[in-house]
Structure formats: C-alpha cells, structure tokens
Design a protein around this motif. Structure first.
Motif, PDB file in Angstrom:
ATOM      1  N   GLY A  58      49.718  46.492 -13.296  1.00 22.06           N
ATOM      2  CA  GLY A  58      51.402  45.907 -13.889  1.00 22.06           C
ATOM      3  C   GLY A  58      50.766  46.171 -15.498  1.00 22.06           C
ATOM      4  O   GLY A  58      51.700  46.015 -15.689  1.00 22.06           O
ATOM      5  N   SER A  59      49.277  45.976 -15.937  1.00 20.44           N
ATOM      6  CA  SER A  59      49.532  45.659 -16.872  1.00 20.44           C
ATOM      7  C   SER A  59      48.945  47.070 -18.037  1.00 20.44           C
ATOM      8  O   SER A  59      49.695  47.150 -18.962  1.00 20.44           O
ATOM      9  CB  SER A  59      48.195  45.518 -17.609  1.00 20.44           C
ATOM     10  OG  SER A  59      47.001  45.185 -16.569  1.00 20.44           O
ATOM     11  N   LEU A  60      48.950  47.982 -16.978  1.00 20.90           N
ATOM     12  CA  LEU A  60      48.725  49.578 -17.132  1.00 20.90           C
ATOM     13  C   LEU A  60      50.052  50.006 -17.943  1.00 20.90           C
ATOM     14  O   LEU A  60      50.761  50.327 -18.521  1.00 20.90           O
ATOM     15  CB  LEU A  60      48.153  50.410 -16.837  1.00 20.90           C
ATOM     16  CG  LEU A  60      47.498  51.356 -16.839  1.00 20.90           C
ATOM     17  CD1 LEU A  60      46.861  51.240 -18.284  1.00 20.90           C
ATOM     18  CD2 LEU A  60      46.915  51.941 -16.563  1.00 20.90           C
ATOM     19  N   LEU A  61      51.216  49.744 -16.593  1.00 19.71           N
ATOM     20  CA  LEU A  61      52.304  49.386 -16.673  1.00 19.71           C
ATOM     21  C   LEU A  61      52.927  49.637 -17.712  1.00 19.71           C
ATOM     22  O   LEU A  61      53.810  49.930 -18.428  1.00 19.71           O
ATOM     23  CB  LEU A  61      53.171  49.723 -14.885  1.00 19.71           C
ATOM     24  CG  LEU A  61      54.882  50.071 -14.868  1.00 19.71           C
ATOM     25  CD1 LEU A  61      54.450  51.615 -14.959  1.00 19.71           C
ATOM     26  CD2 LEU A  61      54.998  49.689 -13.592  1.00 19.71           C
ATOM     27  N   LEU A  62      53.237  48.341 -17.723  1.00 14.33           N
ATOM     28  CA  LEU A  62      53.711  47.404 -19.286  1.00 14.33           C
ATOM     29  C   LEU A  62      53.714  47.964 -20.492  1.00 14.33           C
ATOM     30  O   LEU A  62      54.052  48.329 -20.687  1.00 14.33           O
ATOM     31  CB  LEU A  62      53.464  45.832 -19.294  1.00 14.33           C
ATOM     32  CG  LEU A  62      53.924  45.227 -20.466  1.00 14.33           C
ATOM     33  CD1 LEU A  62      55.393  45.001 -19.833  1.00 14.33           C
ATOM     34  CD2 LEU A  62      53.486  43.576 -20.270  1.00 14.33           C
ATOM     35  N   GLU A  63      51.915  48.781 -20.728  1.00 16.01           N
ATOM     36  CA  GLU A  63      51.187  48.989 -22.163  1.00 16.01           C
ATOM     37  C   GLU A  63      51.823  51.195 -21.496  1.00 16.01           C
ATOM     38  O   GLU A  63      52.173  50.778 -23.270  1.00 16.01           O
ATOM     39  CB  GLU A  63      49.365  49.083 -21.442  1.00 16.01           C
ATOM     40  CG  GLU A  63      49.042  49.810 -22.459  1.00 16.01           C
ATOM     41  CD  GLU A  63      49.614  48.942 -24.008  1.00 16.01           C
ATOM     42  OE1 GLU A  63      49.699  49.809 -25.058  1.00 16.01           O
ATOM     43  OE2 GLU A  63      50.116  47.312 -23.691  1.00 16.01           O
ATOM     44  N   LEU A 122      56.552  44.011 -11.356  1.00 17.02           N
ATOM     45  CA  LEU A 122      55.884  44.290 -12.308  1.00 17.02           C
ATOM     46  C   LEU A 122      56.756  44.120 -13.500  1.00 17.02           C
ATOM     47  O   LEU A 122      55.817  43.897 -14.438  1.00 17.02           O
ATOM     48  CB  LEU A 122      54.940  45.672 -12.322  1.00 17.02           C
ATOM     49  CG  LEU A 122      54.295  45.631 -11.459  1.00 17.02           C
ATOM     50  CD1 LEU A 122      53.506  46.835 -10.716  1.00 17.02           C
ATOM     51  CD2 LEU A 122      53.310  44.481 -10.759  1.00 17.02           C
ATOM     52  N   LEU A 123      58.173  44.258 -13.387  1.00 14.29           N
ATOM     53  CA  LEU A 123      58.759  44.774 -15.004  1.00 14.29           C
ATOM     54  C   LEU A 123      59.480  43.996 -15.329  1.00 14.29           C
ATOM     55  O   LEU A 123      61.362  44.148 -15.523  1.00 14.29           O
ATOM     56  CB  LEU A 123      58.908  45.928 -15.367  1.00 14.29           C
ATOM     57  CG  LEU A 123      57.808  47.243 -15.425  1.00 14.29           C
ATOM     58  CD1 LEU A 123      58.396  48.538 -15.622  1.00 14.29           C
ATOM     59  CD2 LEU A 123      57.089  47.081 -16.782  1.00 14.29           C
ATOM     60  N   SER A 124      59.977  42.418 -14.477  1.00 13.86           N
ATOM     61  CA  SER A 124      60.806  42.480 -14.529  1.00 13.86           C
ATOM     62  C   SER A 124      61.264  41.735 -15.599  1.00 13.86           C
ATOM     63  O   SER A 124      62.412  40.829 -15.960  1.00 13.86           O
ATOM     64  CB  SER A 124      60.621  40.592 -13.447  1.00 13.86           C
ATOM     65  OG  SER A 124      59.787  39.804 -13.567  1.00 13.86           O
ATOM     66  N   ASP A 125      60.783  41.381 -16.218  1.00 12.95           N
ATOM     67  CA  ASP A 125      61.195  40.754 -17.386  1.00 12.95           C
ATOM     68  C   ASP A 125      62.064  41.666 -18.511  1.00 12.95           C
ATOM     69  O   ASP A 125      62.643  40.832 -19.657  1.00 12.95           O
ATOM     70  CB  ASP A 125      59.219  40.326 -18.555  1.00 12.95           C
ATOM     71  CG  ASP A 125      59.063  39.217 -18.378  1.00 12.95           C
ATOM     72  OD1 ASP A 125      59.728  38.377 -17.098  1.00 12.95           O
ATOM     73  OD2 ASP A 125      57.830  39.243 -18.629  1.00 12.95           O
ATOM     74  N   TRP A 126      61.923  42.454 -18.562  1.00 11.87           N
ATOM     75  CA  TRP A 126      62.614  43.788 -19.010  1.00 11.87           C
ATOM     76  C   TRP A 126      64.714  43.739 -18.224  1.00 11.87           C
ATOM     77  O   TRP A 126      65.474  44.579 -18.893  1.00 11.87           O
ATOM     78  CB  TRP A 126      62.725  44.982 -18.619  1.00 11.87           C
ATOM     79  CG  TRP A 126      61.184  45.142 -19.581  1.00 11.87           C
ATOM     80  CD1 TRP A 126      59.452  44.760 -19.121  1.00 11.87           C
ATOM     81  CD2 TRP A 126      60.813  45.995 -20.786  1.00 11.87           C
ATOM     82  NE1 TRP A 126      59.073  45.273 -20.502  1.00 11.87           N
ATOM     83  CE2 TRP A 126      59.499  46.159 -21.553  1.00 11.87           C
ATOM     84  CE3 TRP A 126      61.747  46.452 -21.715  1.00 11.87           C
ATOM     85  CZ2 TRP A 126      59.087  46.203 -22.118  1.00 11.87           C
ATOM     86  CZ3 TRP A 126      61.708  47.146 -22.639  1.00 11.87           C
ATOM     87  CH2 TRP A 126      59.870  47.494 -23.403  1.00 11.87           C
ATOM     88  N   ASN A 127      64.438  42.891 -17.192  1.00 19.46           N
ATOM     89  CA  ASN A 127      66.215  42.950 -16.213  1.00 19.46           C
ATOM     90  C   ASN A 127      65.952  44.004 -15.874  1.00 19.46           C
ATOM     91  O   ASN A 127      66.848  45.511 -16.559  1.00 19.46           O
ATOM     92  CB  ASN A 127      67.140  42.480 -17.009  1.00 19.46           C
ATOM     93  CG  ASN A 127      66.474  41.280 -17.560  1.00 19.46           C
ATOM     94  OD1 ASN A 127      66.017  39.967 -16.737  1.00 19.46           O
ATOM     95  ND2 ASN A 127      66.483  40.791 -19.146  1.00 19.46           N
ATOM     96  N   PRO A 128      65.181  45.155 -15.771  1.00 20.33           N
ATOM     97  CA  PRO A 128      65.608  46.622 -14.522  1.00 20.33           C
ATOM     98  C   PRO A 128      67.222  47.097 -14.229  1.00 20.33           C
ATOM     99  O   PRO A 128      66.831  45.905 -13.753  1.00 20.33           O
ATOM    100  CB  PRO A 128      64.447  46.831 -14.469  1.00 20.33           C
ATOM    101  CG  PRO A 128      63.931  46.100 -13.439  1.00 20.33           C
ATOM    102  CD  PRO A 128      64.187  44.361 -14.770  1.00 20.33           C
ATOM    103  N   GLU A 129      67.448  48.145 -14.141  1.00 19.36           N
ATOM    104  CA  GLU A 129      68.221  48.167 -13.564  1.00 19.36           C
ATOM    105  C   GLU A 129      68.027  49.472 -12.537  1.00 19.36           C
ATOM    106  O   GLU A 129      67.714  50.536 -13.024  1.00 19.36           O
ATOM    107  CB  GLU A 129      69.535  48.438 -14.228  1.00 19.36           C
ATOM    108  CG  GLU A 129      71.239  48.973 -12.767  1.00 19.36           C
ATOM    109  CD  GLU A 129      71.748  48.939 -14.288  1.00 19.36           C
ATOM    110  OE1 GLU A 129      72.961  49.871 -13.459  1.00 19.36           O
ATOM    111  OE2 GLU A 129      72.184  48.618 -15.429  1.00 19.36           O
ATOM    112  N   THR A 130      68.307  49.658 -11.162  1.00 18.90           N
ATOM    113  CA  THR A 130      67.879  50.692 -10.558  1.00 18.90           C
ATOM    114  C   THR A 130      68.748  51.286 -10.132  1.00 18.90           C
ATOM    115  O   THR A 130      70.236  51.155  -9.859  1.00 18.90           O
ATOM    116  CB  THR A 130      67.588  50.199  -8.938  1.00 18.90           C
ATOM    117  OG1 THR A 130      66.560  49.441  -8.929  1.00 18.90           O
ATOM    118  CG2 THR A 130      67.505  51.755  -8.088  1.00 18.90           C
TER     119      THR A 130
END
Length: 214
Positions: A100-105, A19-27
């Motif tokens: 997904g849209s709400l998580l991004l918000e 859902l948040l791949s555009d942020w290049n997240p790291e675990t």
C-alpha cells in the motif's frame, strides 16, 4: 486530480479501493475512460485483466489527453512489456500487488511529473530511444533545443552529456566522480531550467541539440 480504476477483477478493485480510499477513487469502464480523462485525471489500469483491444483504446485516450496520467499495473511485470507500455505513453508501470505504501508513492511520483518504473527498465527504455532516434536536420528544432540548454551551468551540461548515453544516476556519479545525491540535485535543476519533468523527455529534447558538452 480525480483517481479512476479500470480492472475486470473485483479482488483487485477491492484492494485498490482499500489502499487508496483517501483519494475517493471511482471505478470506470472502457467506454467511460475518454470522458473521464478529458480534463485530466489519474487512471490506474490493471493490464492483466483488460483485453488487448480495450488496452489499446485506453493508450489512445491517454495520448489524446496529455494532461491525464496513466499507471499500468500487471500481475507479472517484465522488461519487454514495461518498455512497450512506457513507449505507448504510460506514466508508470508496476506490480499489481505492491504494498500500500509503495502504491501511494507511485501515485505521488507520477503526479510530480516523473515516470515510475524500475531503474533497469527505465535505462533500457532510454537506450532504445537513443538507438532509434534519427538525426535531426530541423533548424527550428535545433534552435529551440539549444535555447532550452542556454541556462545550464557547466556541471549541469556535464551531467546531461552523460545522461544522454542512457546512463543511470549511479553511472553518472561514477563518471563525474560525484555522489548520486549531487547527480539528483543537478537533474532537478536541469528539469526546472528546461521545463521537462522526467529524464526520458529530457533525453528526447537533448537529442536535438548539438550543444551537449561544455
């Protein structure tokens, strides 16, 4: 700002990464959180899979790094838990499985400096804070607080005087006989003039000031 995830459930991490791949997240693991938050960062914590000792450590790291942002996600949100995590310094509290849209918000909202929580939860937190605030006898605190409110217009002072009772935007609008949209506009202006970023911080600041009503 770098986005980090912490969860002990692979399925949750997989979903967040998608859902948040555009942020290049790291675990990250608990032992890495302190160093990751040193220069600021957004940490999405899955409270339902992190044990109590580790979650308390993470809240401690957050307090030590005020520029960082902590979003707490839980499988079954409830008011008591929500108030507790917000009081511990979390910037947001939400359901693990929001769309997904709400998580991004949620992420965008906390980045703006606002707190993400349901309106009822936020009002509960405000009322608890207000009921537990001791009277301030500090001349320094009072002077600084009054200075912060010097630039407010008469209408903004009225909005503030209702806000500090723990009222919601709808209740403020009803009390002052204005629209909720106008209330939001006044609050945005108050935030800018006082230098705070959310209503909880505003209430805490206003509680020190003897000048709340024009």
């Amino acid at each position: 700002m770098q986005l980090f995830f912490i969860s002990n459930r692979p399925k949750v991490l997989e979903r967040w990464n998608h859902l948040l791949s555009d942020w290049n997240p790291e675990t990250v693991g608990v032992s890495e959180v302190a160093s990751k938050l040193t220069n600021g960062g957004i940490l999405l914590m899955h409270l339902s899979s992190v044990n109590e000792v580790d979650s308390q450590l993470i809240f401690s790291y957050k307090r030590d790094n005020p520029k960082s942002i902590l979003i707490v996600c839980t499988d079954v949100p409830n008011e008591e838990e929500g108030v507790e995590v917000l009081q511990l310094g979390a910037n947001g509290y939400t359901n693990t499985y929001v769309t997904g849209s709400l998580l991004l918000e949620v992420v965008k909202t906390v980045l703006r400096g606002d707190i993400w929580a349901g309106p009822e939860l936020l009002q509960t937190l405000l009322r608890r804070l207000l009921s537990n605030l001791p009277a301030s006898n500090s001349k320094v605190d009072t002077a600084e607080s009054v200075d912060c409110f010097d630039g407010l217009s008469s209408r903004e002072q009225q909005v503030l005087s209702v806000l500090v009772t723990g009222a919601s935007n709808k209740e403020i609008a009803r009390e002052l006989e204005i629209t909720e949209r106008t209330v939001k506009a006044h609050l945005s202006s108050i935030f800018q003039k006082t230098g705070v970023s959310d209503r909880v911080s505003l209430v805490l600041l206003a509680s020190k000031s003897p000048v709340l009503v024009v």
